[in-house]
Design an enzyme around this catalytic site. Structure first.
Site, PDB file in Angstrom:
ATOM      1  N   CYS A   1      52.695  80.056  54.113  1.00 47.87           N
ATOM      2  CA  CYS A   1      53.722  81.295  53.926  1.00 47.87           C
ATOM      3  C   CYS A   1      55.307  80.773  53.860  1.00 47.87           C
ATOM      4  O   CYS A   1      55.488  79.766  54.382  1.00 47.87           O
ATOM      5  CB  CYS A   1      53.448  82.186  55.217  1.00 47.87           C
TER       6      CYS A   1
ATOM      7  N   GLY B   1      53.708  80.906  49.164  1.00 41.90           N
ATOM      8  CA  GLY B   1      52.605  81.800  49.291  1.00 41.90           C
ATOM      9  C   GLY B   1      52.583  82.947  48.152  1.00 41.90           C
ATOM     10  O   GLY B   1      53.674  83.534  48.016  1.00 41.90           O
TER      11      GLY B   1
ATOM     12  N   ASN C   1      54.565  82.175  59.864  1.00 45.09           N
ATOM     13  CA  ASN C   1      54.143  80.954  59.214  1.00 45.09           C
ATOM     14  C   ASN C   1      53.580  79.936  59.971  1.00 45.09           C
ATOM     15  O   ASN C   1      54.267  79.435  60.987  1.00 45.09           O
ATOM     16  CB  ASN C   1      55.444  80.184  58.239  1.00 45.09           C
ATOM     17  N   GLY C   2      52.451  79.568  59.919  1.00 39.24           N
ATOM     18  CA  GLY C   2      51.803  78.487  60.491  1.00 39.24           C
ATOM     19  C   GLY C   2      50.153  79.325  60.957  1.00 39.24           C
ATOM     20  O   GLY C   2      49.975  80.213  60.166  1.00 39.24           O
TER      21      GLY C   2
ATOM     22  N   TYR D   1      54.623  67.519  49.188  1.00 43.05           N
ATOM     23  CA  TYR D   1      54.305  68.494  48.374  1.00 43.05           C
ATOM     24  C   TYR D   1      54.861  69.847  48.600  1.00 43.05           C
ATOM     25  O   TYR D   1      55.009  70.667  47.701  1.00 43.05           O
ATOM     26  CB  TYR D   1      52.723  68.777  48.301  1.00 43.05           C
TER      27      TYR D   1
ATOM     28  N   SER E   1      54.422  68.327  40.247  1.00 42.02           N
ATOM     29  CA  SER E   1      54.590  67.596  41.599  1.00 42.02           C
ATOM     30  C   SER E   1      54.578  66.277  41.406  1.00 42.02           C
ATOM     31  O   SER E   1      55.032  65.814  42.532  1.00 42.02           O
ATOM     32  CB  SER E   1      53.118  68.021  42.270  1.00 42.02           C
TER      33      SER E   1
ATOM     34  N   CYS F   1      53.528  65.228  62.493  1.00 38.24           N
ATOM     35  CA  CYS F   1      52.139  65.347  62.412  1.00 38.24           C
ATOM     36  C   CYS F   1      51.729  64.758  61.089  1.00 38.24           C
ATOM     37  O   CYS F   1      52.166  64.955  60.262  1.00 38.24           O
ATOM     38  CB  CYS F   1      51.972  66.931  62.364  1.00 38.24           C
TER      39      CYS F   1
ATOM     40  N   CYS G   1      46.172  64.926  58.703  1.00 40.58           N
ATOM     41  CA  CYS G   1      45.439  65.151  57.520  1.00 40.58           C
ATOM     42  C   CYS G   1      45.244  63.640  56.700  1.00 40.58           C
ATOM     43  O   CYS G   1      44.378  63.397  55.986  1.00 40.58           O
ATOM     44  CB  CYS G   1      46.035  66.100  56.384  1.00 40.58           C
TER      45      CYS G   1
HETATM   46  S1  SF4 Z   1      47.566  68.135  59.097  1.00 41.80           S
HETATM   47 FE1  SF4 Z   1      48.880  67.343  57.304  1.00 41.80          FE
HETATM   48  S2  SF4 Z   1      49.293  69.361  56.249  1.00 41.80           S
HETATM   49 FE2  SF4 Z   1      48.624  70.009  58.530  1.00 41.80          FE
HETATM   50  S3  SF4 Z   1      50.524  70.160  59.742  1.00 41.80           S
HETATM   51 FE3  SF4 Z   1      49.797  67.878  59.799  1.00 41.80          FE
HETATM   52  S4  SF4 Z   1      50.646  66.699  58.263  1.00 41.80           S
HETATM   53 FE4  SF4 Z   1      51.045  69.116  57.713  1.00 41.80          FE
END
Ligand code: SF4
Length: 484
Positions: free
Chosen positions: A23, A55, A129-130, A267, A308, A458, A461
């Protein structure tokens, strides 16, 4: 559920959707005496317009005139939901706004934001958002039947509105330390605008100042630029702020444990946004340069998958010395509701979005740069389309590492079983999409290009290491609907 006519989609192949962002959030406070001139609902409208990429399912704005909060929201794009006459009815000096892609709960009107709750002495409107990961635990604090929507945001709103004499601020001090997961929140009561960010700071949130006394909070700096606000700083992970006639007051509800989302660089964020002092476009071009060094190839032209892949393709061309060119033309005006092609004519579906420039690519050895591969259908179709148009060789380069794990913090990827990199090796993926070669940027190079320390990001993924542990039973998008 079919999507409404006229809604544009980034997706080249609807069966292989790009990662969907959670979002965009926006909030503004101006002194009450400036309400007529500042037009906070219009500022919020333009802020949401700038955040539309985050979003596209629903949009909403809540406005307070100091004594009463009015909310307007509907399904659709910002420009479809609001027009001049609606915005003119939203009068006041505080506003919060939201554009939504559903990452918990279904894309329904009830789940659109801002969410609103009446309280004994007024109301509370909130945008988020989240994704929270302890929603059932938080929902257990509420009386059964108290929820009308099916989102983690509705739970938070109900808890913040169940305020005692200390008001929303006191409720936030109590609830936020018990809230786990990703949350960039903007909320308001009749007189004060609040913003808070989870201790990991997974999703972005920035503070800006209006020239003539006033404060703005937004998901991305690009939204500040568009409403003429000056960037002040990022809202810190674990920070809660309140903006009103007494200025901006800040306090911590938790120690910061920064783990900003690495995928924002790949992205999600707009290229003209700045994260931690560095432009997203500059990072993406730098990733392209590093990609060229990690995966060089003899070729005649570098082309992006528009749009992209464009910044990384520019970087790849720059570092490799291979000329940059356009080989695919994108039609950005195709609605999501175009007739879904059957398997036999799926290629036509992609052609509606992308068409090769035959004269530019015929007989050439091409490097095609894209930002990520989800299921692989899009890249397979592109490779085949380029070969049909006469490309001599097609080398695919990806400006992110393989996306092998789902996200539980607000980005809707496919499941691990659907992610091609969750199941196949790079060589198997190359074979599956039919490319002559395939190269992904390494995780270390992507992190290095972001200029942020690895431990402060983070990257789950890509490497499966989730910074906030997620229980198996907290992993469903339709969690609250399932428990009803
Ligand atoms: S898992 Fe990937 S998309 Fe999700 S918060 Fe972590 S780095 Fe971002």
């Amino acid at each position: 559920m079919p999507l409404r006519d006229g809604r544009l989609s980034h997706d080249i192949d609807p069966s292989d959707r790009a990662p969907q962002d959670a979002c965009g959030v926006f909030g503004v406070w101006v002194p009450a005496e400036q309400a007529a001139r500042a037009e906070v609902s219009k500022l919020t409208y333009y802020g949401l317009y700038a955040l539309q990429h985050r979003g596209q399912e629903s949009a909403g704005i809540a406005v307070s005139d100091g004594s009463r909060i009015v909310v307007f929201k509907d399904m659709g794009l910002v420009a479809q939901v609001f027009d001049e006459s609606v915005l003119n009815t939203l009068r006041g000096h505080i506003a919060v706004g939201h554009c939504r892609y559903s990452t918990t709960g279904s894309p329904t009107w009830e789940n659109a934001q801002p969410t609103f709750r009446s309280t004994d002495d007024g109301g509370l409107a909130l945008v988020h958002n989240g994704n929270l990961i302890n929603t059932p635990e938080l929902a257990a604090r509420l009386d059964p039947g108290e929820l009308t929507a099916t989102t983690d945001t509705e739970v938070l709103t109900a808890l913040l509105a169940a305020r005692g004499e200390g008001g929303a601020l006191e409720a936030a001090r109590e609830i936020l330390p018990a809230t786990r997961g990703a949350f960039s929140l903007v909320f308001m009561d009749e007189g004060t605008l609040y913003a808070a960010r989870d201790p990991e700071g997974i999703r972005p949130l920035v503070l800006g100042a209006l020239e003539d006394r006033g404060w703005v909070v937004a998901s991305e700096t690009a939204a500040l630029d568009i409403v003429g606000a000056r960037f002040v700083r990022e809202i810190e992970p674990g920070e809660l702020i309140a903006c009103d006639g007494q200025g901006v007051r800040s306090e911590r509800f938790a120690e910061a444990r920064p783990k900003g989302c690495l995928f924002e660089y790949v992205y999600l964020a707009r290229p003209d946004t700045t994260i931690a002092g560095r432009s997203v476009q500059a990072t993406r071009v730098e990733v392209g340069r590093r990609l060229a060094r990690e995966h060089p190839v003899e070729a005649d032209m570098v082309i992006p998958t528009p749009e992209s892949g464009t910044p990384a393709a520019i970087g790849y061309a720059e570092a490799s010395g291979i000329p940059y060119g356009q080989g695919l033309v994108k039609n950005s005006y195709v609605g999501r509701t175009f007739i879904q092609p059957s398997q036999t004519i799926r290629q036509l579906g992609i052609r509606l979005k992308l068409n090769p420039l035959r004269e530019a690519i015929e007989g050439k050895r091409l490097v095609v740069v894209d930002d990520s591969i989800v299921r692989g259908n899009t890249q397979r179709a592109i490779v085949s389309m380029l070969r049909d148009a006469g490309a001599a060789e097609v080398h695919v380069r990806i400006s992110s590492p393989p996306v092998s794990w789902p996200c539980f913090y607000g980005i809707d990827f496919a499941t691990r079983a659907e992610l091609i990199a969750g199941n196949l090796s790079v060589e198997e993926i190359r074979d599956s999409i039919g490319a002559d070669s395939l190269g992904y940027i390494s995780l270390d190079e992507l992190i290095s290009a972001s200029h942020i320390a690895k431990d402060n990001l983070c990257r789950a993924c890509f490497d499966g290491q989730y910074p906030i542990p997620v229980e198996q039973d907290a992993r469903g998008k339709h969690l609250l609907e399932a428990t009803r």
